[in-house]
Design an enzyme around this catalytic site. Structure first.
Site, PDB file in Angstrom:
ATOM      1  N   LYS A  22       0.843  -1.209   0.000  1.00 19.33           N
ATOM      2  CA  LYS A  22       0.000   0.000   0.000  1.00 19.33           C
ATOM      3  C   LYS A  22       0.874   1.253   0.000  1.00 19.33           C
ATOM      4  CE  LYS A  22      -1.802   1.713   3.946  1.00 19.33           C
ATOM      5  NZ  LYS A  22      -1.525   3.131   4.128  1.00 19.33           N
ATOM      6  N   ARG A 102      -4.285  10.832   4.588  1.00 23.03           N
ATOM      7  CA  ARG A 102      -3.171  11.759   4.727  1.00 23.03           C
ATOM      8  C   ARG A 102      -2.221  11.745   3.524  1.00 23.03           C
ATOM      9  NH1 ARG A 102       0.062  14.487   8.437  1.00 23.03           N
ATOM     10  NH2 ARG A 102       2.218  14.190   7.861  1.00 23.03           N
ATOM     11  N   CYS A 126      -5.202  13.415  13.016  1.00 19.10           N
ATOM     12  CA  CYS A 126      -5.034  12.001  12.710  1.00 19.10           C
ATOM     13  C   CYS A 126      -4.951  11.251  14.016  1.00 19.10           C
ATOM     14  CB  CYS A 126      -3.768  11.796  11.895  1.00 19.10           C
ATOM     15  SG  CYS A 126      -3.414  10.057  11.681  1.00 19.10           S
ATOM     16  N   ARG A 131       1.222  14.582  13.508  1.00 18.88           N
ATOM     17  CA  ARG A 131       1.671  14.417  12.118  1.00 18.88           C
ATOM     18  C   ARG A 131       1.655  15.717  11.301  1.00 18.88           C
ATOM     19  NH1 ARG A 131      -0.849   8.783   9.946  1.00 18.88           N
ATOM     20  NH2 ARG A 131       1.107   8.497   8.908  1.00 18.88           N
ATOM     21  N   LYS A 171      14.625  15.481  10.667  1.00 18.78           N
ATOM     22  CA  LYS A 171      14.047  14.245  11.167  1.00 18.78           C
ATOM     23  C   LYS A 171      13.726  13.401   9.934  1.00 18.78           C
ATOM     24  CE  LYS A 171      10.091  13.391  14.202  1.00 18.78           C
ATOM     25  NZ  LYS A 171       8.977  14.040  14.869  1.00 18.78           N
ATOM     26  N   VAL A 172      13.753  12.090  10.064  1.00 15.08           N
ATOM     27  CA  VAL A 172      13.456  11.247   8.900  1.00 15.08           C
ATOM     28  C   VAL A 172      11.944  11.210   8.688  1.00 15.08           C
ATOM     29  CG1 VAL A 172      13.595   8.922   7.948  1.00 15.08           C
ATOM     30  CG2 VAL A 172      15.500   9.833   9.285  1.00 15.08           C
ATOM     31  N   SER A 173      11.509  11.587   7.504  1.00 13.58           N
ATOM     32  CA  SER A 173      10.085  11.538   7.181  1.00 13.58           C
ATOM     33  C   SER A 173       9.885  10.883   5.819  1.00 13.58           C
ATOM     34  CB  SER A 173       9.494  12.952   7.151  1.00 13.58           C
ATOM     35  OG  SER A 173       8.267  12.956   6.440  1.00 13.58           O
ATOM     36  N   VAL A 174       9.051   9.847   5.816  1.00 13.56           N
ATOM     37  CA  VAL A 174       8.735   9.161   4.559  1.00 13.56           C
ATOM     38  C   VAL A 174       8.023  10.133   3.618  1.00 13.56           C
ATOM     39  CG1 VAL A 174       7.313   7.317   3.574  1.00 13.56           C
ATOM     40  CG2 VAL A 174       8.663   6.886   5.642  1.00 13.56           C
ATOM     41  N   ASP A 316       4.918   0.631  11.913  1.00 13.67           N
ATOM     42  CA  ASP A 316       3.705   0.009  11.373  1.00 13.67           C
ATOM     43  C   ASP A 316       3.562  -1.463  11.786  1.00 13.67           C
ATOM     44  OD1 ASP A 316       2.914   2.346  10.233  1.00 13.67           O
ATOM     45  OD2 ASP A 316       3.422   1.800   8.174  1.00 13.67           O
ATOM     46  N   ILE A 338       8.281   6.958  16.832  1.00 12.73           N
ATOM     47  CA  ILE A 338       7.888   7.706  15.625  1.00 12.73           C
ATOM     48  C   ILE A 338       6.609   8.528  15.860  1.00 12.73           C
ATOM     49  CG2 ILE A 338       7.355   7.563  13.152  1.00 12.73           C
ATOM     50  CD1 ILE A 338      10.095   6.456  13.602  1.00 12.73           C
TER      51      ILE A 338
HETATM   52  C1  UD1 Z   1       4.454   7.009   6.359  1.00 14.36           C
HETATM   53  C2  UD1 Z   1       3.590   5.770   6.179  1.00 14.36           C
HETATM   54  C3  UD1 Z   1       3.075   5.271   7.517  1.00 14.36           C
HETATM   55  C4  UD1 Z   1       4.248   5.047   8.464  1.00 14.36           C
HETATM   56  C5  UD1 Z   1       5.155   6.279   8.538  1.00 14.36           C
HETATM   57  C6  UD1 Z   1       6.426   6.037   9.341  1.00 14.36           C
HETATM   58  C7  UD1 Z   1       2.585   5.924   3.998  1.00 14.36           C
HETATM   59  C8  UD1 Z   1       1.357   6.140   3.181  1.00 14.36           C
HETATM   60  N1  UD1 Z   1       2.477   6.102   5.307  1.00 14.36           N
HETATM   61  O1  UD1 Z   1       3.644   8.015   6.938  1.00 14.36           O
HETATM   62  O2  UD1 Z   1       2.381   4.048   7.306  1.00 14.36           O
HETATM   63  O3  UD1 Z   1       3.749   4.770   9.764  1.00 14.36           O
HETATM   64  O4  UD1 Z   1       5.551   6.694   7.214  1.00 14.36           O
HETATM   65  O5  UD1 Z   1       7.132   4.966   8.789  1.00 14.36           O
HETATM   66  O6  UD1 Z   1       3.629   5.589   3.469  1.00 14.36           O
HETATM   67  N2  UD1 Z   1       6.879  14.696  10.679  1.00 14.36           N
HETATM   68  C9  UD1 Z   1       7.106  16.012  10.996  1.00 14.36           C
HETATM   69  N3  UD1 Z   1       6.970  16.947   9.996  1.00 14.36           N
HETATM   70  C10 UD1 Z   1       6.642  16.609   8.714  1.00 14.36           C
HETATM   71  C11 UD1 Z   1       6.422  15.258   8.402  1.00 14.36           C
HETATM   72  C12 UD1 Z   1       6.551  14.307   9.413  1.00 14.36           C
HETATM   73  O7  UD1 Z   1       7.413  16.347  12.149  1.00 14.36           O
HETATM   74  O8  UD1 Z   1       6.550  17.512   7.858  1.00 14.36           O
HETATM   75  C13 UD1 Z   1       7.031  13.669  11.737  1.00 14.36           C
HETATM   76  C14 UD1 Z   1       5.768  12.864  12.011  1.00 14.36           C
HETATM   77  O9  UD1 Z   1       4.904  13.513  12.903  1.00 14.36           O
HETATM   78  C15 UD1 Z   1       6.344  11.587  12.603  1.00 14.36           C
HETATM   79  C16 UD1 Z   1       7.645  11.423  11.830  1.00 14.36           C
HETATM   80  O10 UD1 Z   1       7.956  12.701  11.287  1.00 14.36           O
HETATM   81  O11 UD1 Z   1       6.630  11.771  13.966  1.00 14.36           O
HETATM   82  C17 UD1 Z   1       7.607  10.404  10.723  1.00 14.36           C
HETATM   83  O12 UD1 Z   1       6.469  10.631   9.914  1.00 14.36           O
HETATM   84  P1  UD1 Z   1       6.477  10.313   8.348  1.00 14.36           P
HETATM   85  O13 UD1 Z   1       7.612   9.402   8.045  1.00 14.36           O
HETATM   86  O14 UD1 Z   1       6.391  11.594   7.599  1.00 14.36           O
HETATM   87  O15 UD1 Z   1       5.107   9.521   8.199  1.00 14.36           O
HETATM   88  P2  UD1 Z   1       4.146   9.539   6.949  1.00 14.36           P
HETATM   89  O16 UD1 Z   1       4.917   9.796   5.711  1.00 14.36           O
HETATM   90  O17 UD1 Z   1       2.953  10.357   7.234  1.00 14.36           O
END
Ligand code: UD1
Length: 429
Positions: A22, A102, A126, A131, A171-174, A316, A338
């Site tokens: 997904k 999201r 959320c 997030r 910070k690492v963000s997907v 996850d 996370i």
């Molecule tokens: C994606 C996944 C989700 C998974 C998550 C972490 C998809 C569709 N969703 O979510 O299933 O649980 O990665 O592996 O792929 N953050 C910030 N600022 C930002 C963006 C994120 O502070 O601009 C923080 C978030 O609050 C969180 C952390 O970074 O604490 C990681 O979030 P992120 O990796 O961005 O999650 P998603 O991409 O939303």
């Protein structure tokens, strides 16, 4: 509203086919916004989130065909999806759609890169934490966009187009990595993305972009180097297997003392999960065609685990591991680093007899000898599947309400489990 009824106690034996991921399929579908040519995706999972994203992309003017039929036409089903964004009909992603998923916010980068403007609703609250999207916006600003927040919408403009930049995430963000990558491929000049997420789904998207003509180095690493191109073409790409679904069914097998082959699963994507499961006393082995998971009678051993970005243990799979540890022979500790509010499954697991105590960001799970079935409530996608795992081992009947959470991320869950001997039924209406 549908419910899932589980009569616990059966060992799982047999084979479970793992679906396409997904979390790769969603950004890959969004990638289609970047090119006027057709992107053909195969191994796309049949999930509620995929259907919702189809609607969102159709709103932007993307023509979508799945197995030769358009969404809404009878008989539409299938795992090959053709997406063609010949022209972008609208650069606004409205609240009504974005607030329901999201990941749809991720259209911001491609719309901006292709059209020089985008108006995307902020995703809103959320269940699993605040997030924010600050890092998404930082990346777009670095690439030359002007950003304003108006009436709950992010309004982004890059009149002269985007230009390459140096982006370093704190910070690492997907999601923010997807956004930066999708925008940078069409920006003028070079972009360096540091502290990028290295999750396999990012690598899958990057490989697809390269097939479309993008120039990206460092794929699968935390440092991505992108040389912008002026346009992208079409491509055919197969979605990687879902590592979270893999980990989930591996835990179902471990929980019930079963013996299951997870077909198409990729062990390299869930190394940390495999390590933890082995510590717990479960046999996990990469074999031809997938991963074999077995537990022969011995007790489950407690573990200590911390969630963190890839390649560490994925957030996850946290709820699922917690369900597994409810029956370990001792106390386990799981720290969630996370998402701050990702423990909503704890109260529901307690209804089945689990003994779990929260200490800030850490859950202490004291193993019990027996769980007993009860009606429970699904709260979010991964939390709800943890209730399935516990229900498979609980004595008697467990009914899970609000299963639409499960349908967002697990394709034909009850069929896959039933085929391996579980007593799982969907009660409709
Ligand atoms: C994606 C996944 C989700 C998974 C998550 C972490 C998809 C569709 N969703 O979510 O299933 O649980 O990665 O592996 O792929 N953050 C910030 N600022 C930002 C963006 C994120 O502070 O601009 C923080 C978030 O609050 C969180 C952390 O970074 O604490 C990681 O979030 P992120 O990796 O961005 O999650 P998603 O991409 O939303």
């Amino acid at each position: 509203m549908d419910r899932i009824r589980i009569r616990g106690g059966n060992r799982l034996t047999g084979a479970i086919p793992v679906s396409g991921a997904k979390n790769a399929a969603l950004p890959l579908m969004i990638v289609s916004l970047l090119s006027p040519s057709t992107l053909t995706l195969s191994n796309v999972p049949r999930l509620a989130d995929v259907r919702l994203l189809q609607r969102i992309l159709q709103n932007h003017g993307i023509d979508i065909m799945v197995a030769g039929k358009r969404p809404g036409q009878t008989g539409m089903a299938g795992d090959v999806m053709h997406l063609t964004a010949r022209q972008i009909a609208a650069t606004t992603a409205p609240y009504e759609l974005v607030s329901r998923m999201r990941a749809s916010f991720w259209v911001l980068g491609p719309l901006l890169a292709r059209c020089g403007e985008a108006r995307v609703s902020l995703p809103g609250g959320c269940a699993i934490g605040t997030r924010p999207v600050d890092m998404h916006l930082m990346a777009m600003e670095k690439l030359g966009a002007e950003i304003e927040i108006e009436n709950g919408y992010v309004v982004a403009r890059a009149r002269k187009g985007l230009r390459g930049a140096h982006i370093r995430f704190d910070k690492v963000s997907v999601g923010a990595t997807h956004a930066a990558l999708m925008a940078a491929v069409l920006a003028a000049g070079d972009t360096l993305i540091e502290n990028a997420a290295a999750e396999p789904e990012i690598g899958d998207v990057a490989e697809c972009l390269v097939k479309m003509g993008a120039r990206i180095e460092g794929i699968h690493s935390p440092v991505l180097r992108v040389s912008g191109v002026t346009s992208l073409g079409g491509a055919s790409h197969s979605v990687i297997p879902d590592r979270i679904e893999t980990g989930t069914y591996a835990m179902c097998a471990g929980m019930t003392g079963g013996d299951v082959l997870l077909q198409n699963a990729n062990a390299a994507h869930i190394g940390a999960v495999i390590d933890v499961m082995r510590q717990a006393g479960i046999d996990v082995e990469a074999v031809t065609g997938g991963i074999r998971v077995r537990r022969d009678g011995g007790p489950l051993q407690p573990v200590r685990v911390e969630t963190a970005p890839f390649p560490a243990f994925p957030t996850d799979c946290q709820a699922q591991l917690m369900a597994l540890m409810t029956m370990a022979s001792g106390a386990s500790f799981i720290r969630e680093t996370i998402f701050e509010n990702r423990f909503m499954h704890v109260q529901e697991l307690a209804r089945l007899g689990a003994d779990i105590h929260l200490h800030g960001d850490t859950a202490e799970i004291r193993g019990v000898r027996k769980l007993t079935g009860a009606p429970v409530m699904a709260t979010d996608l991964r939390a709800s599947v943890s209730l399935v795992i516990a229900g498979l081992a609980a004595a008697g009947e467990t009914t899970i309400n609000r299963v639409y959470h499960l349908d967002r991320g697990f394709e034909t869950l009850e069929e896959k489990l039933s085929a391996c001997g579980a007593d799982v039924t969907r009660l409709t209406g």
